[in-house]
Design a protein around this motif. Structure first.
Motif, short mmCIF file in Angstrom:
data_model
loop_
_atom_site.label_atom_id
_atom_site.label_comp_id
_atom_site.label_asym_id
_atom_site.label_seq_id
_atom_site.Cartn_x
_atom_site.Cartn_y
_atom_site.Cartn_z
N TYR A 163 5.77 10.47 1.37
CA TYR A 163 5.59 9.12 0.83
C TYR A 163 5.51 8.12 1.98
CZ TYR A 163 6.80 4.82 -1.71
OH TYR A 163 6.81 3.58 -2.23
N ARG A 164 4.66 7.13 1.77
CA ARG A 164 4.58 6.03 2.72
C ARG A 164 4.37 4.74 1.95
NH1 ARG A 164 1.37 7.40 8.22
NH2 ARG A 164 2.81 9.02 8.81
N GLN A 202 11.39 9.78 17.77
CA GLN A 202 10.34 10.54 17.11
C GLN A 202 9.77 11.60 18.03
OE1 GLN A 202 9.47 10.14 13.80
NE2 GLN A 202 11.40 9.02 13.91
N GLU A 229 -2.14 10.13 -4.01
CA GLU A 229 -2.74 8.84 -4.32
C GLU A 229 -2.37 7.80 -3.30
OE1 GLU A 229 -1.46 8.22 -8.47
OE2 GLU A 229 -3.52 7.55 -8.80
N MET A 230 -3.32 6.97 -2.96
CA MET A 230 -3.03 5.78 -2.19
C MET A 230 -3.31 4.58 -3.09
SD MET A 230 -4.81 4.29 1.20
CE MET A 230 -5.28 2.59 0.95
N LEU A 231 -2.26 3.82 -3.35
CA LEU A 231 -2.37 2.68 -4.26
C LEU A 231 -2.19 1.39 -3.49
CD1 LEU A 231 -0.04 4.11 -7.00
CD2 LEU A 231 -2.44 3.56 -7.36
N ASP A 282 7.05 12.50 6.72
CA ASP A 282 6.44 12.39 8.04
C ASP A 282 6.65 10.97 8.57
OD1 ASP A 282 4.92 12.33 10.27
OD2 ASP A 282 3.01 12.75 9.29
N ARG A 310 -1.27 5.90 13.24
CA ARG A 310 -1.82 5.45 14.49
C ARG A 310 -3.12 6.19 14.86
NH1 ARG A 310 -0.55 8.31 18.61
NH2 ARG A 310 -1.55 7.68 20.52
N ALA A 311 -3.06 7.51 14.77
CA ALA A 311 -4.20 8.29 15.25
C ALA A 311 -5.46 7.91 14.49
CB ALA A 311 -3.91 9.78 15.08
N CYS A 312 -5.33 7.70 13.18
CA CYS A 312 -6.50 7.37 12.37
C CYS A 312 -7.04 5.99 12.70
CB CYS A 312 -6.15 7.40 10.90
SG CYS A 312 -5.96 9.06 10.30
N LEU A 330 0.87 -1.17 0.00
CA LEU A 330 0.00 0.00 0.00
C LEU A 330 0.91 1.21 0.00
CD1 LEU A 330 -2.30 -1.32 2.77
CD2 LEU A 330 -3.11 -0.73 0.50
N THR A 331 0.66 2.11 -0.92
CA THR A 331 1.50 3.31 -0.94
C THR A 331 0.63 4.54 -0.87
OG1 THR A 331 1.48 3.34 -3.35
CG2 THR A 331 3.35 2.25 -2.29
N LEU A 332 1.18 5.56 -0.28
CA LEU A 332 0.51 6.86 -0.20
C LEU A 332 1.54 7.88 -0.63
CD1 LEU A 332 -1.84 8.69 0.72
CD2 LEU A 332 -0.87 8.63 3.00
N GLN A 345 6.40 10.11 11.95
CA GLN A 345 5.95 9.97 13.35
C GLN A 345 5.39 8.59 13.67
OE1 GLN A 345 3.66 12.92 15.24
NE2 GLN A 345 4.67 14.61 14.19
N LEU A 359 -6.70 -2.40 7.24
CA LEU A 359 -5.72 -2.25 6.17
C LEU A 359 -5.76 -0.91 5.42
CD1 LEU A 359 -3.37 -3.75 4.93
CD2 LEU A 359 -4.93 -4.72 3.26
N PRO A 360 -6.93 -0.52 4.85
CA PRO A 360 -6.88 0.70 4.06
C PRO A 360 -6.60 1.94 4.92
CG PRO A 360 -9.12 -0.12 4.21
CD PRO A 360 -8.25 -1.15 4.82
N GLN A 361 -6.89 1.84 6.19
CA GLN A 361 -6.72 2.99 7.08
C GLN A 361 -5.30 3.04 7.66
OE1 GLN A 361 -9.41 4.65 6.82
NE2 GLN A 361 -8.88 6.36 8.14
N ILE A 421 -2.35 3.03 6.62
CA ILE A 421 -1.29 3.85 6.07
C ILE A 421 -1.36 5.29 6.59
CG2 ILE A 421 -2.42 4.67 3.96
CD1 ILE A 421 0.33 3.63 2.61
N PHE A 422 -2.51 5.66 7.15
CA PHE A 422 -2.65 7.03 7.65
C PHE A 422 -2.18 7.16 9.09
CE2 PHE A 422 -5.74 6.22 4.36
CZ PHE A 422 -5.28 7.11 3.42
#
Lengths: 422, 882
Positions: free
Chosen positions: A352-353, B838, B764-766, A370, A398-400, A342-344, A372, A391-393, A395-396
């Motif tokens: 980038y993540r 961090q 984008e999130m892929l 970022d 811990r807080a999310c 999963l990339t953001l 953190q 899963l879909p969440q 990548i955003f």
């Protein structure tokens, strides 16, 4: 009763930490003698890049002054390397001819820069980037140079390149890999890093190597394997490190890539222990501080308290700040057919993540910008937490995920508890 | 004219047939607030949620501002010439019946009057029909058959005075909220009042009811036949009244007894418990003040007129017509359905409640209008009209203020008809509707808040609608446009009105012309109103005559009717089931209103608040059916019939009978990919009224398994999203779409770029497995759209994202955006100082304030600097500069 004599070879960051650990347990447990091949007390080697860039000074990066050793009853022989260990006599011999008997001997000889197979490396103007003295020489040379070459696109090379660029030199970085930091980052993150540093004026040649350096006595340039030629009056080689195990080897201790130690950090001679970048533990060598700090702690426990806690090599995330750019990498970092990635990516801000998932479990994370949440991802990897709808969440960060998933570990809360307990 | 001070105007709400008074406050040509008009008898200051949101729907966005021919802007003269020339040529070549008007219960009485006069009096065709045909034409036909006139005997006060109120075919709680609330207050004040709801669905209206009888869909006439038969058996009839004022009683009773001889049979017909039926009948028998309140559930049926008469039969047989608290009471759906009927706005009416089949009436109207070629036979009713258009018999149609491509049954047929019609003229205030898309000529009309005239509500109350905003663009009033065309057709002298008051005067004069009590509709006392008096006209119930200058609350209390004999008629009713043939596994589709939407949403979909209540097409399904078909609440389901498909979200509901489903009438091509429910309804009409059977259609129900589901929020409107299913919602800024795909999962990144507004600035999130995709685009740094899709997980709720549209986000917010939620949970701790742990600058400064003022103490509190130590110089600097 006379105190046992503890001799430590090497006076880098590992030794500095070990001295603190010993002292915090029992200042008088041993008579301690330290030999270091560099002048003065221990300093923070990680700060050499800011030192090169002129963002800090030698005093600020000093970990221990000469006075500190005196005040703590430690005999320090600096600028004097140990050249031999006589295991039968339990004695070490220094370059200056000093002989010193030990009850316990610690090797903390660290590492040296890795060599590259380029020709003509003896020219004036080609430097390693390992010690304060290296920095001093580079600084002297840079004053009379226009073009600089940095070989190696890892952390150290990038820091060196950025430091030289900040001094106004034309810097070209040559890296054998296809993207920067290819041991920690995936190609996308490596490219973001390249683009950001390129904006600061550094040029990059990727997927190429130095064939040979050019010049008579003085460096004037370099020829690359691709055939390309670059002007350079200054070159820094920063392609990695090799454990310093020559001394141990010559003493007949078991060595592989480094000095081999058991779980109690003992060499094949039980009176000789070792820690830091010089060792090889269960086939692994070390370059990051966290595991070395752990080694220092366990070693001090054993020497002072007789505790025999085995050292366990724990996975460590790479948390780096390259020239002010935050990076995090833990676990796997390259796409593979059996992995879900999963990339953001924010093309505009260059953030980038990437998360790598196998069998519904997080197995890798690469963060750029970022970082953190890096520690939290690392924790999830350690726990082998099943991800499910998270899963879909995920990548955003811990807080999310915490908002509506009470099952998700809140590692920061744990960390705070630990902090309070300290 | 510039308004720079706030002004207040009393006017009438443009929504349902209750006809509430509204006080509108405006500033600088903007409607800024609405409240109920406390002086208006219909609502005494109260407003429902739709009415209270009027100011949110009055913006000029989406308005039709300029005339267009084939999509090209033209000036008024060109457009009017085109309409008039084509009409003239077609009339000349093919006769007057080759053209038609299709009007709306939304337009004002004055507009209606001019349209009716032009078509029936001067063009010479009866082809004027209206969307009121879909709403209350069966009630009208029922009243005419029974009373000899289209007269509602009752008034709203009867709701306060009744002891038994039967609500049948009415979800008043949602469709007529102010009347429902009035009833609720009356019941609270007089707990002895009994309220019974007869409805296949357990609607919100049932909350008020003492008893809800969930009869089988479409069986109301059986129940009322059963009631008549019961009343006779139990000797609960008012024989004196029947003898003095009625005719046809014996035949009516005989027919009722034949079909429903006893309670058991009646209950069986209706799918009810005999005990419940008996309870109801006993109540009705012994409650003098019984009011039967009926609406679309009765009217929208292939036997709607019979149902109305079955109800009225029971009231006539008990003498309960036009008495306080005792009447049959038809409630209309639209704000001016009754006003339209007053002027003759239906194809089978002439004018002013006069009829084609009465030679005296024809003569009267021809004389009054000085009409050169008065139509002498009825025109085509709505469904017939559009079928005639498809057959090419009607070659030009002028549609005013309505959306037949959505609201008529078999909408595919309607669209086919309009596509091939030689000239389709649409005058409307909204530019893009399913119908304007099919128009050749578009004429921009004024709308509520801009126009002056009168409307008549369900209790015969005429109220002024008053304009207080300037018309935007080149919009004109409907009556003006009609007069302009009439003038071009050579009828200028008869259409030389300068003001709606002129038209109203003429209309009022006609109502009294040669009347002398022979016709119910008479407002001749208002014929001499000056323009100022017209402007100040207070709400008043017709008839308004010299003898009744204050208007008339109730009709027929004296037992005199407008039939030739003066007696009311009871009709022998053979109750019939819905016409649609259900095959095995078919469901009965019931359609109706949702609480906060109106008709085809052209107005209400502009208010985000009104969409909060329900924001997507839906299908209500009973628990048992849902379980059997493995449908969960929120699943997409499909209803199919007539080669058409409707897709909506399943709502599992205990309101729904097994085997029946309900779907709202509002959605259409503008707001959803498959939202037009009337496309599933066959064009079956009541033989008397011509009203289509919109309530009980056979449909197939199928649970859908989307390959993926998604949502899109966008500042720009997307005409047709590229997904198999979509529905649209208006936001305070921008629009939101629900999306789903049923076939292949698209190649997200390329696919999104192929139809979403282009932008180089993308986040984008892929997902390498393509199960998830999220993306956001920015224009000049402002959030332009957010799209999220998933094959297997829930999407975040859209509310927070909606607040982000149009915002400029910082880099941290940008990275959080696609999470779909506010990132307050992640405290912004500033630039990271200690990479190892961090720890950010803000956290460090906080700890310093808390007393950690050395590198060591910071390390103890936050761990910063205790690993590699690289940050210690920065920590020191922070401490020094603190």
């Amino acid at each position: 009763m006379e105190r046992q004599h503890l001799v430590i070879i090497g006076n880098g960051m590992a030794t500095s930490r070990l001295l603190d650990e010993l002292h915090s347990r029992d200042a008088n447990a041993y008579q301690v003698t330290v030999f270091g091949d560099e002048p003065g007390g221990a300093y923070n080697r990680i700060q050499l890049s800011p030192l090169l860039a002129g963002n800090t000074d030698r005093k600020s990066i000093q970990l221990k002054s000469s006075l500190w050793y005196k005040n703590h009853g430690i005999r320090l022989y600096s600028n004097d390397a140990i050249i031999a260990i006589d295991r039968e006599q339990q004695t070490v011999v220094s370059q200056n001819g000093l002989r010193c008997r030990y009850d316990q001997l610690i090797l903390a000889t660290g590492s040296r820069p890795a060599k590259i197979p380029a020709g003509n490396q003896a020219l004036a103007g080609i430097f390693d980037f390992r010690t304060e003295q290296d920095v001093e020489r580079i600084l002297n040379r840079s004053a009379q140079s226009r073009d600089a070459l940095v070989i190696g696109g890892g952390l150290l090379g990038l820091e060196a390149a950025d430091a030289l660029a900040s001094k106004g030199l034309n810097v070209t970085l040559v890296h054998r890999g296809d993207w920067l930091m290819n041991r920690q980052l995936d190609p996308q993150a490596g490219e973001l890093l390249r683009a950001e540093l390129a904006q600061r004026g550094i040029r990059f040649v990727l997927g190429d190597e130095i064939s040979h350096f050019e010049g008579l006595e003085q460096l004037t340039g370099a020829k690359l394997k691709s055939g390309r030629r670059l002007d350079a009056q200054l070159a820094i080689i920063a392609t990695g490190i090799t454990p310093n195990s020559a001394l141990a080897r010559s003493a007949g201790l078991d060595c592989g890539r480094g000095l081999q130690v058991d779980d109690l950090l003992r060499s094949s001679d039980e009176r000789i222990s070792a820690l830091g970048e010089c060792i090889e533990h269960r086939g692994r060598t070390f370059g990051l501080v966290a595991p070395i700090w752990e080694q220092a702690r366990l070693l001090a426990d054993r020497l002072v308290r007789g505790l025999a806690t085995p050292y366990r090599d724990a996975p460590v995330p790479t948390k780096l700040k390259v020239s002010g750019i935050n990076l995090f990498s833990a676990g796997e970092y390259l796409d593979a057919p059996q992995l879900q990635s999963l990339t953001l990516c924010d093309s505009q801000s260059g953030s980038y993540r990437k998360l790598l998932v196998r069998d519904n479990r997080l197995v890798g994370a690469v963060l750029y910008g970022d970082v953190q949440d890096g520690q939290w991802y690392f924790e999830l990897m350690q726990r082998q937490q099943a991800l499910g709808d998270l899963l879909p969440q995920l990548i955003f960060g811990r807080a999310c995920c915490l908002d509506d998933n009470p099952d998700v570990p809140d590692t920061t809360a744990t960390a705070i508890t630990q902090e309070i307990a300290v | 004219m510039t308004h720079n001070t706030e002004s207040s105007t009393l006017t009438t709400c443009p929504y349902c047939g209750v006809g509430c008074g509204v006080e509108a406050r405006s500033l600088d040509n903007r409607l800024i607030a609405v409240s109920g008009d406390t002086s208006h008898p219909a609502n005494s200051g109260r407003l429902c949620v739709k009415g209270s949101a009027l100011h949110e729907t009055a913006g000029t966005e989406g308005r039709l501002l300029y005339p267009q021919i084939q999509g090209q802007r033209v000036n008024w003269d060109t457009a009017l010439d085109k309409v008039a020339d084509t009409f003239a040529r077609l009339i000349d070549q093919h006769g007057p019946d080759s053209v038609a008007f299709y009007l709306s219960g939304q337009i004002l009485t004055e507009d209606y009057y001019v349209a009716n006069k032009l078509m029936k009096g001067f063009i010479g065709s009866g082809n004027v029909d209206t969307n009121s045909r879909l709403c209350m034409s069966s009630a009208v036909a029922g009243q005419k058959r029974a009373f000899g006139s289209d007269t509602v005997p009752a008034c709203y006060d009867d709701l306060d005075q009744a002891d038994l109120v039967l609500l049948t075919g009415s979800n008043a709680a949602w469709a007529h909220p102010i009347l429902y609330q009035r009833l609720a207050r009356a019941k609270q004040a007089r707990p002895q009042m009994q309220v019974v709801v007869l409805d296949p669905r357990r609607t919100a209206t049932c909350d008020l009811a003492d008893r809800h009888l969930a009869l089988k869909p479409g069986t109301d006439a059986f129940l009322f036949n059963g009631l008549l038969s019961y009343l006779a058996r139990e000797d609960a009839l008012d024989h004196a009244y029947i003898d003095a004022h009625c005719e046809g009683f014996d035949a009516a009773l005989a027919q009722a007894q034949r079909q429903c001889p006893d309670l058991i049979t009646t209950a069986a017909h209706c799918g009810l418990e005999p005990a419940d039926v008996q309870w109801l009948f006993e109540r009705f028998a012994r409650t003098e003040r019984s009011l039967t309140f009926y609406s679309q559930g009765i009217n929208q049926s292939s036997s709607g007129t019979d149902k109305a008469n079955a109800i009225i039969n029971c009231h006539l047989a008990t003498g309960r017509v036009g008495k306080p608290g005792a009447s049959p009471f038809s409630i209309t759906g639209q704000p001016n359905a009754m006003g339209g009927r007053e002027v003759g706005g239906l194809a089978n009416q002439l004018a002013a409640h006069m009829e084609f089949d009465n030679p005296k009436h024809l003569e009267t109207v021809a004389e009054f209008w000085q009409a050169p070629r008065l139509a002498t036979t009825p025109g085509l009713k709505a469904v017939d009209l559009f079928q005639a258009i498809e057959r090419g018999e009607v070659k030009a149609v002028w549609i005013m203020g309505t959306n037949p491509a959505v609201s008529l049954p078999d909408s595919a047929q309607v669209r086919r008809a309009l596509q091939q019609c030689e000239l389709v003229v649409v005058s409307d205030c909204v530019e893009h509707t399913d119908t304007t898309a099919l128009a050749d000529v578009l004429l921009p009309a004024t709308t509520w808040a801009e126009k002056d005239g009168t409307v008549t509500n369900s209790e015969r109350r005429i109220s002024r609608q008053r304009g207080f905003l300037q018309a935007p663009g080149e919009a004109r009033h409907d009556w003006q446009i009609l007069c302009d065309v009439a003038t071009r057709l050579g009828f200028g002298d008869a259409f030389a009105y300068r003001h709606p008051a002129d038209i109203f005067q003429e209309h009022a004069r006609l109502s009294g012309y040669r009347n002398q009590g022979s016709r119910d509709f008479d407002i001749s006392a208002l014929a001499e109103l000056s323009r100022a008096q017209y402007d100040a006209l207070a709400p008043i119930q017709w008839p308004v005559t010299e003898t009744r200058p204050e208007g008339t609350a109730r009709m027929f209390a004296d037992g005199r009717f407008f039939t030739p004999t003066g007696r009311a008629r009871l009709l022998p009713i053979e109750a019939r089931l819905p016409a649609g043939q259900r095959e095995d596994g078919d469901f009965v589709l019931n359609t109706g209103r949702s609480r906060d939407q109106w008709h085809t949403m052209t107005r209400t979909a502009r208010s985000p608040r009104l969409l909060d209540h329900c924001d997507e097409p839906y299908v209500e399904i009973s628990q048992r059916d849902a379980q059997r078909l493995r449908i969960r609440g929120g699943d997409l389901v499909s209803l199919a019939a007539l080669n058409a498909e409707y897709i909506g979200r399943a709502r599992i509901s205990n309101q729904q009978q097994t085997g029946s489903v309900f779907a709202p009438i509002h959605w259409n091509d503008r707001y959803a990919s498959h939202g037009c429910v009337d496309a599933l309804v066959a064009a079956v009409t009541d033989p008397v009224s011509g009203q289509p059977e919109l309530k009980q259609s056979p449909v197939r129900l199928l649970g859908l398994r989307p390959r993926w589901q998604g949502m899109l929020l966008s500042l720009d409107s997307i005409d047709t999203p590229a997904s198999d299913y979509w529905s649209r919602v208006t936001l305070a800024q921008g629009e939101r779409y629900a999306l789903a795909g049923f076939t292949e999962r698209p190649d997200w990144s390329d696919w999104a770029r192929s139809w979403l507004p282009a932008s180089a600035d993308l986040i984008e999130m892929l997902d390498s497995h393509a199960n998830h995709y999220r993306a956001a685009a920015f224009r000049d740094g402002r959030l332009l759209w957010v799209f999220m899709a998933s094959c297997d997980a829930e999407l975040p709720p859209p509310a927070w994202l909606a607040t982000q549209l149009g915002r400029t986000l910082n880099s941290k917010e940008r990275m959080q955006l696609l999470s779909g939620r506010a990132s307050e949970g992640a405290p912004d701790q500033g630039a990271i100082i200690c990479s190892c742990f961090q720890v950010g600058e803000k956290r460090i400064r906080q700890a310093m304030k808390g007393g950690a003022t050395s590198v060591e103490s910071l390390g103890k509190v936050l761990s910063c600097g205790t690993n590699c130590g690289s940050c210690i110089p920065e920590l020191r600097a922070l401490i020094e500069h603190a």
